[in-house]
Design an enzyme around this catalytic site. Structure first.
Site, PDB file in Angstrom:
ATOM      1  N   HIS A   1       8.324   6.208   4.155  1.00  0.00           N
ATOM      2  CA  HIS A   1       9.229   6.343   5.041  1.00  0.00           C
ATOM      3  C   HIS A   1      10.239   7.279   5.015  1.00  0.00           C
ATOM      4  O   HIS A   1      11.343   6.742   4.304  1.00  0.00           O
ATOM      5  CB  HIS A   1       9.697   5.270   5.869  1.00  0.00           C
ATOM      6  CG  HIS A   1      10.374   4.967   7.024  1.00  0.00           C
ATOM      7  ND1 HIS A   1       9.917   4.656   8.408  1.00  0.00           N
ATOM      8  CD2 HIS A   1      11.646   5.230   7.470  1.00  0.00           C
ATOM      9  CE1 HIS A   1      10.734   4.945   9.384  1.00  0.00           C
ATOM     10  NE2 HIS A   1      11.768   5.133   8.669  1.00  0.00           N
TER      11      HIS A   1
ATOM     12  N   ARG B   1       9.316   2.904  18.524  1.00  0.00           N
ATOM     13  CA  ARG B   1      10.429   2.076  17.992  1.00  0.00           C
ATOM     14  C   ARG B   1      11.395   2.550  17.222  1.00  0.00           C
ATOM     15  O   ARG B   1      12.868   2.544  17.627  1.00  0.00           O
ATOM     16  CB  ARG B   1       9.578   1.248  17.183  1.00  0.00           C
ATOM     17  CG  ARG B   1      10.124  -0.477  16.713  1.00  0.00           C
ATOM     18  CD  ARG B   1      11.269  -0.504  15.975  1.00  0.00           C
ATOM     19  NE  ARG B   1      10.714   0.123  14.352  1.00  0.00           N
ATOM     20  CZ  ARG B   1      11.544   0.147  13.378  1.00  0.00           C
ATOM     21  NH1 ARG B   1      12.930  -0.207  13.336  1.00  0.00           N
ATOM     22  NH2 ARG B   1      10.992   0.483  12.018  1.00  0.00           N
ATOM     23  N   ASP B   2      11.063   3.102  15.910  1.00  0.00           N
ATOM     24  CA  ASP B   2      12.397   3.559  15.113  1.00  0.00           C
ATOM     25  C   ASP B   2      13.140   4.656  15.921  1.00  0.00           C
ATOM     26  O   ASP B   2      14.159   4.737  15.734  1.00  0.00           O
ATOM     27  CB  ASP B   2      11.890   4.091  13.602  1.00  0.00           C
ATOM     28  CG  ASP B   2      13.044   3.887  12.787  1.00  0.00           C
ATOM     29  OD1 ASP B   2      14.040   3.730  13.112  1.00  0.00           O
ATOM     30  OD2 ASP B   2      12.594   4.235  11.626  1.00  0.00           O
TER      31      ASP B   2
ATOM     32  N   ASN C   1      14.582  10.224  11.545  1.00  0.00           N
ATOM     33  CA  ASN C   1      13.159  10.093  10.839  1.00  0.00           C
ATOM     34  C   ASN C   1      12.795  11.495  10.957  1.00  0.00           C
ATOM     35  O   ASN C   1      13.309  12.654  11.373  1.00  0.00           O
ATOM     36  CB  ASN C   1      12.024   9.275  11.459  1.00  0.00           C
ATOM     37  CG  ASN C   1      12.336   8.015  11.661  1.00  0.00           C
ATOM     38  OD1 ASN C   1      12.225   7.101  10.787  1.00  0.00           O
ATOM     39  ND2 ASN C   1      13.031   7.678  12.907  1.00  0.00           N
TER      40      ASN C   1
ATOM     41  N   HIS D   1      14.013   9.681   5.825  1.00  0.00           N
ATOM     42  CA  HIS D   1      14.827  10.146   6.949  1.00  0.00           C
ATOM     43  C   HIS D   1      15.509  11.407   6.276  1.00  0.00           C
ATOM     44  O   HIS D   1      15.488  11.731   5.006  1.00  0.00           O
ATOM     45  CB  HIS D   1      15.952   9.302   6.927  1.00  0.00           C
ATOM     46  CG  HIS D   1      15.668   7.692   7.802  1.00  0.00           C
ATOM     47  ND1 HIS D   1      15.899   7.569   9.100  1.00  0.00           N
ATOM     48  CD2 HIS D   1      14.753   6.916   7.354  1.00  0.00           C
ATOM     49  CE1 HIS D   1      15.351   6.603   9.534  1.00  0.00           C
ATOM     50  NE2 HIS D   1      14.468   6.111   8.641  1.00  0.00           N
TER      51      HIS D   1
ATOM     52  N   CYS E   1      18.334   4.095  11.426  1.00  0.00           N
ATOM     53  CA  CYS E   1      18.745   2.549  11.391  1.00  0.00           C
ATOM     54  C   CYS E   1      20.107   2.363  11.733  1.00  0.00           C
ATOM     55  O   CYS E   1      21.019   3.292  11.193  1.00  0.00           O
ATOM     56  CB  CYS E   1      18.707   2.275  10.039  1.00  0.00           C
ATOM     57  SG  CYS E   1      19.287   0.486   9.500  1.00  0.00           S
TER      58      CYS E   1
END
Length: 307
Positions: A210, A20-21, A253, A212, A243
């Site tokens: 989460h 997904r991300d 990420n 980055h 994002c």
């Protein structure tokens, strides 16, 4: 402190967010069959949570248009918890219909980020969490606190702002909360402080982090979050993703291989097979036709192992 009084480490659960991300910004189309194969490989490698995709407008994020098909293929085939992201109530309904175990709802700390990312206000985003939690079905609701440390539009975010938003989403019914360093602006001390203060206010909360890697701090921030007491970490194959509204220079990420390898080395093995995940990253790198930033992946390419 004697051994008899030391606290046992919390059970740490990793979530693979590459499907997904990781893929949401990619121009290259990854076939649905490949996504399914990767999810099955994650499950076999030991992941207990997989973020499969998102139920958002296919016009806005065309790479996620097949999330329903991926979910259909995985139900009953994997043991891992299957989670998806939803941007609104309609997305929550789609997640429930697809049989997702968990729906993730993003609530950013600033009005500008909420408007850019989800087209709603902070209050409206919290309202989506509340409506999703009030459905009365088996779908569990998780909230991601985006821009928990800094916003690309409004600058640094005070810890009290993020803590206040955690309070609100928990009151709205979220059973899991993830603190997200969306733009990769955090440092270990800030991460440790926010995690510890969140844990103090919500001791029983399923709390995640989460990271980055914009400033090369993704892995050390993730490890700081573990030390401070999170229950889970997000990571993405090869360090892929990011994002679309995180601003110029924002990176992907923290890489799954780097998180798994570091935890193994530190004596906190998360139960995920490092080399099997590195092989998945290498396969995805080949499909995308470009190098991914993971150093452990480069090591795997050179030596046949990411250890």
């Amino acid at each position: 402190m004697t051994a008899s009084t030391e606290k046992a480490p919390r059970d740490l659960v990793l979530t693979e967010v590459g499907l997904r991300d990781g893929l949401q910004l990619e121009a290259a189309t990854i076939p649905t069959t490949v996504k399914i194969e990767l999810a099955v490989a994650f499950d076999q490698a030991g992941y207990r949570r997989i973020e499969v995709g998102s139920f958002v407008s296919p016009r806005a994020v065309p790479s996620m248009a097949d999330t329903g098909a991926v979910m259909d293929a995985l139900r009953g085939r994997v043991r891992a918890e299957l989670q998806v992201l939803a941007a609104n109530v309609r997305g929550v309904e789609q997640a429930a219909a697809a049989g997702a175990d968990v729906v993730n709802i993003v609530v950013a700390t600033t009005e500008t980020m909420n408007a850019r990312n989800a087209g709603c206000t902070v209050d409206e985003a919290v309202g989506i969490v509340e409506k999703a939690s009030g459905r009365g079905d088996e779908l569990r609701v998780a909230a991601i606190i985006a821009t928990a440390f800094a916003c690309p539009y409004e600058g640094p975010v005070e810890p009290e702002v993020s803590l206040g938003l955690v309070d609100r989403v928990v009151a709205a019914g979220a059973t899991r909360v993830t603190l997200a360093d969306t733009v990769g602006a955090a440092h270990p001390a800030a991460v440790a402080q926010l995690v510890a203060r969140t844990r103090e206010r919500h001791p029983g909360l399923d709390l995640g982090f989460h990271a980055h890697d914009t400033r090369g701090m993704g892995l050390v921030n993730a490890l700081a979050a573990v030390e401070a007491g999170v229950d889970g970490l997000d990571s993405s194959l090869g360090g892929l993703g990011g994002c679309p509204f995180a601003g110029k220079g924002a990176a992907g990420n923290v890489a799954s291989e780097e998180v798994i390898g570091a935890l193994d080395d530190l004596g906190r093995p998360p139960g995920v097979d490092l080399d099997r995940i590195a092989a998945c990253s290498a396969h995805l790198e080949d499909l995308l036709g470009r190098s991914l930033p993971s150093r452990r992946l480069a090591l795997f390419r050179a030596t046949g192992t990411a250890r």
